[in-house]
Design a protein around this motif. Structure first.
Motif, PDB file in Angstrom:
ATOM      1  N   SER A 271       5.380   2.861  -5.928  1.00  0.00           N
ATOM      2  CA  SER A 271       3.998   3.224  -6.237  1.00  0.00           C
ATOM      3  C   SER A 271       3.749   3.186  -7.738  1.00  0.00           C
ATOM      4  CB  SER A 271       3.676   4.621  -5.704  1.00  0.00           C
ATOM      5  OG  SER A 271       3.864   4.662  -4.318  1.00  0.00           O
TER       6      SER A 271
ATOM      7  N   GLN B 199      -2.071   4.270  -0.779  1.00  0.00           N
ATOM      8  CA  GLN B 199      -1.183   4.721   0.292  1.00  0.00           C
ATOM      9  C   GLN B 199      -1.921   5.650   1.253  1.00  0.00           C
ATOM     10  OE1 GLN B 199       2.514   6.064  -1.234  1.00  0.00           O
ATOM     11  NE2 GLN B 199       3.246   6.854   0.708  1.00  0.00           N
TER      12      GLN B 199
ATOM     13  N   ASP C 208      -0.244  -0.395  -0.949  1.00  0.00           N
ATOM     14  CA  ASP C 208       0.847   0.566  -0.978  1.00  0.00           C
ATOM     15  C   ASP C 208       1.066   1.101   0.436  1.00  0.00           C
ATOM     16  OD1 ASP C 208       2.854   2.083  -1.953  1.00  0.00           O
ATOM     17  OD2 ASP C 208       1.609   3.375  -3.215  1.00  0.00           O
ATOM     18  N   GLU C 209       2.139   0.724   1.036  1.00  0.00           N
ATOM     19  CA  GLU C 209       2.504   1.156   2.385  1.00  0.00           C
ATOM     20  C   GLU C 209       1.344   1.094   3.381  1.00  0.00           C
ATOM     21  OE1 GLU C 209       5.151   4.294   2.582  1.00  0.00           O
ATOM     22  OE2 GLU C 209       5.944   3.971   0.562  1.00  0.00           O
TER      23      GLU C 209
HETATM   24 MG   LIG Z   1       4.982   5.459  -2.817  1.00  0.00          MG
END
Ligand SMILES: [Mg+2]
Ligand SMILES: Nc1ncnc2c1ncn2[C@@H]1O[C@H](COP(=O)(O)OP(=O)(O)O)[C@@H](O)[C@H]1O
Lengths: 269, 252
Positions: free
Chosen positions: B46, B87, B164-165
């Motif tokens: 991140s 995320q 992000d994810e």
């Molecule tokens: Mg992360």
């Protein structure tokens, strides 16, 4: 626990209501803002001992409630939330202002009259403000403020505060949920945990506010909160404002209930 | 901008508490590539993305998008060509309706309202949640929120999509939907995850990060099957490549 989650959902009810499409909702936001501002100014301008003259001003909220098809309960609830403050301010009047006042057959202290007047005025003004939000929505309201050349920093402050309240509430809800699940037999939060819970709350809220702000910046946010294009001001919007403004002016200058009263008694005579 | 190339040269970053999160990363991502960035929790994925987006600035080294260095001055330009999906979609969605949220970016670029509407409807259509446009974002399900967050970035027409994810905390069906959606874009894609099966399916190239350093950078199909490397970086080879848990037959 359930209460907090509920109030979280309810908090945005004003925004939900603002999305309806009634006559009032479709009016231009600037005109609604101006109408509300003139309403507030006129209501506040009444003297301390006046109650009768204020009564015609009930018509405005009643009309808006009806035309905008707003549910009375959630808005009334929000007025009740501020009522302790209003009562707190007004309640000392009956003690300080003991002078007698003749009301029909009975003598009551003038303090009670001012108390009643404060109560009525606050009720009307708070209602008017809530109605404005519930029929316009915070975003369009901010747009209207910008049209009135209010500096953008103030408008932004207002909007972000409004947004971050929900961020704060969500964090509160999460922390309390985590706490209550591990302290099942406890009512509320034990005071030994208050400190760390409050600390957590502040840190987490900061963090989230920071991330939200970053997300805004990544999408091109540069200090101006753009809420979409503006409609033209139509003749109808303008006449809505002028109509109410005239009514407020007349109701301020003449005591309408008294006029009607004397008219009726005159007819009877 | 020349081919949306993204280059990172000897990047270092320490958090204010002196925690070194990124220690000397260098790589270059070319137009049309889809790159997976994998690594254990806390590896610095991140942080790396934040550096790419110019949310934070490196203490040493530099990030270039096209031929432009990421600095405070060039940020508005950089952010037009890079779109990032956070995320946690809750961090990204903050307006009252999905529509307004997706319109937030385009409106900031002062497009006229007709164009904004076109882009918003288009983006919502792409991610398949057009029917949710008047709903409040915080009342959506996890998968719907993710789709809305992706739409809010797509409406800005970025050249490079940074995620992000994207499949974290999604149920299998929603995960599959998001993956299908992402595969359908031909943007340059940078995706961090520890959903290695997803990376295996979607990314041709993978960069492995370990404690803020690049442990490996190469073709996905070679990196993800390297059990030794994966283990050393706190990861496992993808489930789809492991031996069948029932009959124990080897898959690779
Ligand atoms: Mg992360
Ligand atoms: N705001 C912060 N302040 C200090 N350290 C941080 C902060 N955010 C992350 N870190 C640290 O930096 C490292 C990398 O974090 P991060 O990039 O979030 O990892 P990943 O996304 O790969 O799980 C972690 O060790 C984490 O503890």
């Amino acid at each position: 626990m359930a209460n907090i989650m509920n109030s979280l959902y309810n908090m945005r009810i004003l925004d939900d209501l603002a999305r309806q499409e009634t006559v009032i909702h479709k009016l231009h936001s600037l005109m609604k803002l101006l109408t509300t501002v003139s309403y507030l100014t006129v209501v506040v301008s009444f003297g301390r001992y006046e109650i009768g003259g204020l009564l015609p001003f009930l018509i405005y909220p009643v009309m808006v409630f009806t035309l905008a098809e707003l549910p009375v309960k959630p808005i009334l609830l929000r007025i009740l939330i501020v009522s302790p403050f209003i009562i707190g301010i007004g309640i000392l009047n009956p003690f300080f202002d003991q002078q007698g006042y003749l009301l029909g057959e009975r003598v009551i202290s003038r303090g009670w009259i001012t108390f009643g007047s404060i109560l009525l005025k606050s009720g009307l003004t708070v209602t008017a403000a809530l109605l404005l939000i519930a029929t316009t929505g915070m975003d369009r309201l901010a747009g209207a403020l910008r049209m009135m050349k209010i500096p953008r920093i103030f408008v932004l402050q207002l909007l972000l505060t409004y947004r971050y309240i929900s961020v704060l509430m969500e964090e509160v809800a999460r922390i309390l949920r985590a706490y209550s699940l591990r302290a099942p037999n406890q009512k509320g939060v034990h005071r030994s945990a208050w400190g760390s819970l409050a600390g957590q709350l502040i840190l987490r809220t900061f963090d989230r506010a920071q991330r939200i702000y970053e997300a805004m910046c990544l999408r091109g946010f540069a200090g101006e909160y753009n809420t979409g294009g503006f409609k033209e001001i139509r003749a109808w919007d303008l006449s809505y404002f002028i109509g109410w403004a005239l009514f407020f002016a007349v109701a301020r200058m003449y005591n309408i209930p008294m006029l009607i009263g004397s008219l009726i008694t005159g007819v009877i005579k | 901008m020349s081919h949306h190339k993204l280059e990172v040269k000897d990047l270092h970053y320490s958090y204010p508490d002196d925690h070194k999160a990124v220690k000397g990363m260098s790589f270059c991502i070319y137009h049309g590539e889809s790159v997976g960035i994998i690594g254990a929790n806390g590896a610095g994925k991140s942080t790396l993305l934040m550096l790419l987006m110019g949310v934070i600035f490196p203490s040493q080294g530099e990030v270039c998008v096209g031929d432009v260095h990421v600095t405070k001055k060039t940020l508005p330009m950089i952010r037009k060509s890079l779109g990032m999906v956070f995320q946690d979609p809750d961090d990204q969605l903050f307006m009252n309706t999905v529509y307004d949220d997706v319109a937030f970016g385009p409106r900031n670029y002062k497009l006229d309202e007709k164009e904004v509407e076109k882009r918003v409807l288009n983006a919502l259509e792409l991610v398949g949640i057009l029917h949710l446009k008047d709903r409040a974002p915080f009342k959506l399900s996890g998968g719907e929120k993710r789709a809305a967050a992706i739409a809010s970035v797509l409406s800005m027409h970025p050249d490079i999509l940074v995620m992000d994810e994207p499949t974290a905390a999604l149920d299998p069906k929603s995960r599959r939907k998001v993956m299908k959606l992402l595969t359908s874009f031909n943007h340059t894609k940078i995706i961090t995850s520890h959903d290695l099966d997803m990376i295996f399916e979607m990314c041709d190239r993978t960069i492995v990060i370990k404690n803020g350093e690049i442990a490996a950078d190469g073709v996905t199909s070679e990196i993800l099957v390297n059990a030794e490397l994966m283990d050393a970086c706190g990861l496992e080879i993808p489930l789809s490549l492991q031996n069948c848990p029932v009959c124990r037959t080897k898959k690779v």
